[in-house]
Write a protein that holds these residues in place. Structure first.
Motif, PDB file in Angstrom:
ATOM      1  N   ALA A   2      34.952  45.396  75.784  1.00  0.00           N
ATOM      2  CA  ALA A   2      35.601  44.345  74.988  1.00  0.00           C
ATOM      3  C   ALA A   2      34.378  43.398  74.243  1.00  0.00           C
ATOM      4  N   GLU A   3      33.494  43.145  74.989  1.00  0.00           N
ATOM      5  CA  GLU A   3      32.118  42.379  74.322  1.00  0.00           C
ATOM      6  C   GLU A   3      31.763  42.949  73.221  1.00  0.00           C
ATOM      7  N   SER A   4      31.590  44.188  73.001  1.00  0.00           N
ATOM      8  CA  SER A   4      30.854  44.986  71.906  1.00  0.00           C
ATOM      9  C   SER A   4      32.320  44.787  70.649  1.00  0.00           C
ATOM     10  N   GLU A   5      33.312  44.822  71.126  1.00  0.00           N
ATOM     11  CA  GLU A   5      34.491  44.705  70.074  1.00  0.00           C
ATOM     12  C   GLU A   5      34.291  43.125  69.392  1.00  0.00           C
ATOM     13  N   ASP A   6      34.075  42.193  70.280  1.00  0.00           N
ATOM     14  CA  ASP A   6      33.855  40.817  69.911  1.00  0.00           C
ATOM     15  C   ASP A   6      32.722  40.519  69.029  1.00  0.00           C
ATOM     16  N   THR A   7      31.435  41.238  69.323  1.00  0.00           N
ATOM     17  CA  THR A   7      30.381  41.107  68.536  1.00  0.00           C
ATOM     18  C   THR A   7      30.248  42.072  67.372  1.00  0.00           C
ATOM     19  N   LYS A   8      31.384  42.552  66.663  1.00  0.00           N
ATOM     20  CA  LYS A   8      31.351  43.549  65.392  1.00  0.00           C
ATOM     21  C   LYS A   8      30.816  42.535  64.786  1.00  0.00           C
ATOM     22  N   LYS A   9      30.155  43.261  63.679  1.00  0.00           N
ATOM     23  CA  LYS A   9      29.531  42.637  62.379  1.00  0.00           C
ATOM     24  C   LYS A   9      30.616  42.452  61.250  1.00  0.00           C
ATOM     25  N   MET A  10      30.667  41.403  60.737  1.00  0.00           N
ATOM     26  CA  MET A  10      31.932  41.268  59.762  1.00  0.00           C
ATOM     27  C   MET A  10      31.134  40.881  58.340  1.00  0.00           C
ATOM     28  N   VAL A  11      32.190  41.479  57.251  1.00  0.00           N
ATOM     29  CA  VAL A  11      31.599  41.172  55.944  1.00  0.00           C
ATOM     30  C   VAL A  11      32.737  40.556  55.454  1.00  0.00           C
ATOM     31  N   THR A  12      32.618  39.650  54.493  1.00  0.00           N
ATOM     32  CA  THR A  12      33.502  39.055  53.955  1.00  0.00           C
ATOM     33  C   THR A  12      33.713  39.554  52.457  1.00  0.00           C
ATOM     34  N   LEU A  13      34.850  39.943  51.804  1.00  0.00           N
ATOM     35  CA  LEU A  13      34.889  40.254  50.540  1.00  0.00           C
ATOM     36  C   LEU A  13      35.833  39.543  49.795  1.00  0.00           C
ATOM     37  N   LYS A  14      35.534  39.103  48.630  1.00  0.00           N
ATOM     38  CA  LYS A  14      36.297  38.319  47.861  1.00  0.00           C
ATOM     39  C   LYS A  14      36.839  39.050  46.310  1.00  0.00           C
ATOM     40  N   SER A  15      38.339  39.178  46.486  1.00  0.00           N
ATOM     41  CA  SER A  15      38.782  39.741  45.265  1.00  0.00           C
ATOM     42  C   SER A  15      38.841  38.983  43.945  1.00  0.00           C
ATOM     43  N   ASN A  16      39.266  39.805  42.957  1.00  0.00           N
ATOM     44  CA  ASN A  16      39.225  38.954  41.671  1.00  0.00           C
ATOM     45  C   ASN A  16      40.352  38.022  41.391  1.00  0.00           C
ATOM     46  N   ASP A  17      41.135  38.221  42.328  1.00  0.00           N
ATOM     47  CA  ASP A  17      42.254  36.682  42.342  1.00  0.00           C
ATOM     48  C   ASP A  17      42.201  35.886  43.643  1.00  0.00           C
ATOM     49  N   ASP A  18      40.831  35.806  44.113  1.00  0.00           N
ATOM     50  CA  ASP A  18      40.210  34.825  45.028  1.00  0.00           C
ATOM     51  C   ASP A  18      40.743  34.924  46.427  1.00  0.00           C
ATOM     52  N   LYS A  19      41.011  36.025  46.750  1.00  0.00           N
ATOM     53  CA  LYS A  19      41.631  36.260  48.172  1.00  0.00           C
ATOM     54  C   LYS A  19      40.417  36.657  48.781  1.00  0.00           C
ATOM     55  N   GLU A  20      40.225  36.441  50.035  1.00  0.00           N
ATOM     56  CA  GLU A  20      39.077  36.784  50.914  1.00  0.00           C
ATOM     57  C   GLU A  20      39.529  37.813  52.158  1.00  0.00           C
ATOM     58  N   PHE A  21      38.687  38.714  52.357  1.00  0.00           N
ATOM     59  CA  PHE A  21      39.011  39.828  53.319  1.00  0.00           C
ATOM     60  C   PHE A  21      37.729  40.026  54.187  1.00  0.00           C
ATOM     61  N   GLU A  22      38.084  39.672  55.739  1.00  0.00           N
ATOM     62  CA  GLU A  22      36.788  40.117  56.782  1.00  0.00           C
ATOM     63  C   GLU A  22      37.193  41.480  56.859  1.00  0.00           C
ATOM     64  N   VAL A  23      36.021  42.235  56.853  1.00  0.00           N
ATOM     65  CA  VAL A  23      36.059  43.776  57.155  1.00  0.00           C
ATOM     66  C   VAL A  23      35.057  44.003  58.128  1.00  0.00           C
ATOM     67  N   PRO A  48      31.674  39.015  46.209  1.00  0.00           N
ATOM     68  CA  PRO A  48      32.710  39.162  45.326  1.00  0.00           C
ATOM     69  C   PRO A  48      32.786  40.364  44.301  1.00  0.00           C
ATOM     70  N   LEU A  49      33.954  40.759  44.222  1.00  0.00           N
ATOM     71  CA  LEU A  49      34.218  42.082  43.657  1.00  0.00           C
ATOM     72  C   LEU A  49      35.092  41.638  42.476  1.00  0.00           C
ATOM     73  N   PRO A  50      34.512  41.389  41.371  1.00  0.00           N
ATOM     74  CA  PRO A  50      35.435  41.065  40.113  1.00  0.00           C
ATOM     75  C   PRO A  50      36.511  42.183  39.614  1.00  0.00           C
ATOM     76  N   ASN A  51      36.071  43.213  39.757  1.00  0.00           N
ATOM     77  CA  ASN A  51      36.978  44.334  39.211  1.00  0.00           C
ATOM     78  C   ASN A  51      37.841  45.143  40.310  1.00  0.00           C
ATOM     79  N   ILE A  52      38.196  44.174  41.413  1.00  0.00           N
ATOM     80  CA  ILE A  52      39.159  44.818  42.372  1.00  0.00           C
ATOM     81  C   ILE A  52      40.191  43.656  42.674  1.00  0.00           C
ATOM     82  N   ASP A  53      41.470  43.700  42.271  1.00  0.00           N
ATOM     83  CA  ASP A  53      42.487  42.750  42.863  1.00  0.00           C
ATOM     84  C   ASP A  53      42.666  42.949  44.118  1.00  0.00           C
ATOM     85  N   SER A  54      43.455  42.025  45.061  1.00  0.00           N
ATOM     86  CA  SER A  54      43.755  41.858  46.348  1.00  0.00           C
ATOM     87  C   SER A  54      44.726  43.054  46.872  1.00  0.00           C
TER      88      SER A  54
END
Length: 180
Positions: A2-23, A48-54
């Motif tokens: 469970a500890e390794s699951e909590d420490t997963k590295k996350m990356v935030t992506l932002k679609s061209n309609d300004d929605k953010e996604f934690e991946v 930012p991903l200006p070519n991709i919508d949410s």
């Protein structure tokens, strides 16, 4: 574990309609573009991903999340079992997922193809392009034009000449349920 699951590295992506996604980084590094950004230290904030919508980005992330373990396992197994194709329950699940994943309308499929190309995700690009090719296979010229919304820019005389020279090109089934 469970500890390794909590420490997963996350990356935030932002679609061209300004929605953010934690991946999870493990999922998004299937994108060569994002992987290179992370390796070069350019992905410290929101990407930012200006070519991709949410809507499209949601589908791409769904695909990447499903394929995390497959890609990691392939890298490890490739060196050990090169040339051996062993079917497992997980591989069957992935094949079924992929078949379900590409059962969408043309517009959505092309949006995902464009996103996969932009993000440089080879497997997703191949999967979606194969689905598009399968849908177009053996269709008549008229059917392909209609499916891809291509206007006929030939005059009647030019089209008749082509039909006379290559009648096989105008043979094949017309539109059917594989369009969607």
């Amino acid at each position: 574990m469970a500890e390794s699951e909590d420490t997963k590295k996350m990356v935030t992506l932002k679609s061209n309609d300004d929605k953010e996604f934690e991946v999870e980084e493990a999922a998004i590094i299937q994108s060569e573009m994002i992987k290179n950004m992370i390796e070069d230290g350019c992905a410290t904030g929101v990407i930012p991903l200006p070519n991709i919508d949410s809507k499209t980005l949601t589908k791409v992330i769904e695909y990447l999340n499903k394929h995390i373990s497959k890609d990691e396992d392939e890298d490890e197994d490739e060196a050990d079992d090169k040339g051996k194709a062993v079917e497992t329950g997980e591989e069957d699940d992935l094949k079924e997922f992929d078949e379900q994943f590409v059962s969408m309308d043309w517009e959505e499929l092309f949006d995902i193809i464009m996103a996969a190309n932009y993000l440089n995700i080879h497997e997703l690009m191949e999967l979606c392009c194969q689905s598009a090719a399968d849908r177009l296979k053996n269709k008549s010229v008229r059917a392909v034009r209609e499916m891809l919304k291509i206007t006929n820019d030939l005059t009647e005389e030019e089209e008749k000449e082509i039909i006379n020279d290559a009648p096989w090109a105008f043979e094949g089934p017309e539109i059917d349920d594989t369009v969607n």
